[in-house]
Design an enzyme around this catalytic site. Sequence first.
Site, short mmCIF file in Angstrom:
data_model
loop_
_atom_site.label_atom_id
_atom_site.label_comp_id
_atom_site.label_asym_id
_atom_site.label_seq_id
_atom_site.Cartn_x
_atom_site.Cartn_y
_atom_site.Cartn_z
N GLU A 137 31.97 60.41 -73.13
CA GLU A 137 32.18 60.79 -74.47
C GLU A 137 33.58 60.22 -75.16
OE1 GLU A 137 32.00 62.85 -72.06
OE2 GLU A 137 30.96 64.44 -72.43
N SER A 144 15.65 45.59 -32.31
CA SER A 144 15.11 46.03 -33.53
C SER A 144 15.51 45.07 -34.40
CB SER A 144 15.98 47.44 -34.08
OG SER A 144 17.31 46.99 -34.05
N THR A 165 23.63 54.28 -32.05
CA THR A 165 23.49 53.25 -32.99
C THR A 165 24.74 52.21 -32.71
OG1 THR A 165 22.03 54.09 -34.50
CG2 THR A 165 23.20 52.14 -35.29
N GLU A 205 17.87 65.48 -35.86
CA GLU A 205 18.69 66.57 -36.08
C GLU A 205 18.84 66.98 -37.58
OE1 GLU A 205 22.56 66.08 -33.95
OE2 GLU A 205 23.27 67.98 -35.20
#
Length: 355
Positions: free
Chosen positions: A52, A169, A197, A292
């Site tokens: 604003e 992967s 990971t 999880e």
Amino acid sequence: MNDEAFIRRTFELARRGLGTTWPNPLVGAVIVKDGRIIAEGSHMRPGGPHAELAAIEAAQESVVGSTLYANLEPCSHTNKLTPPCAQRLVKEGIRKVVISNLDPNPQVNGQGIALLQAHGIEVVHGILAPEGEKLNEVFFLAQREQRPFLHLKVAASLDGKMSLPSGESQWITGPEARAHVHELRAQHQAILIGGQTLRRDNPRLTVRIPGYTAAQPWRVVVTRSGGLPEAASLFQDEHRARTLVYTVAPLNFPFPETQVTRVRNLRDVLADLFRRKIIYVMLECGPALASEVLREKLLDRMTLFQSPTVIGQGQGIFNDFTVEELSLRPRLTDIETRWIGGDQLISGRVLCSPV
Ligand code: AOF
Ligand code: ZN
């Protein structure tokens, strides 16, 4: 142009701050006089001018008697970084205010509107409210639940596998999808992974976009066992002071720059992140942590890059998650799909309530 068109314009202006406003909402504002826009503003960063105010300051002519459009209710509280907007709108002689959503911040939540009305300003709210909610899904959830919004990003095959049984992967999806991940990282405040990971992929979790100069996201590692490789990039690279470790087991860590916090569970992690004003977290984790988070009903959005290939035996995205009956299975709503190179992006809000 009518109210909806002006509010749509505030959405566009608000999006300019995507990635830089956190923990503040995305807000855009336009000032309209005699049916035409005389000024526009966006909120760009915490501590910076609210939308604003940015619009008022951009105006080249008097704003007295004009209408201000904003996607969010003007703030009215004073114990904060910047001066309140509602009081300023009164002072500037704005005649009418049109907004999409109330500000769920308990310190505002209707009080901004009440202040405007008490000073004789006409207020209309609820214009394109569902779109406004979607635009600010992160800020709204964080305010309502007092925790960060969790967005899981995964790359998987047609059969929902993230890796081979060996853990390999790299890479399931193509270069375009992988480049898009960096755009996503740049929009978030933190990227979160599990110890598994970290050990398996040794990721950097940085934004690597040519010409990118904004802050790197926080890198967050959550571990139960505390067994983390000290040689990992997250603890060694030049952004290592942007790495946070949360551990359930005691952990003696040799790096003074990496902040280590003992926790009991995931809720403790989220509470600490929220205390640090981190409200938008992307999960780039493996199946154990993803499962999880889903079990705990803490997953808010999921974005899947699905490669049209088959992996067969391997790690499923939610390998450790079980549903008792089909009617209880989590699902995505409000889905967006598109092709990114040779992979399909599927993104939606996660719903865990029974069908
Ligand atoms: C508005 N317009 O553009 C934004 C608002 O720390 P501060 O001073 O920036 O205040 C942040 C709070 O103000 C934030 O939690 C939210 O309630 C509101 N954000 N309000 O009127 C804006 N960004
Ligand atoms: Zn404000």
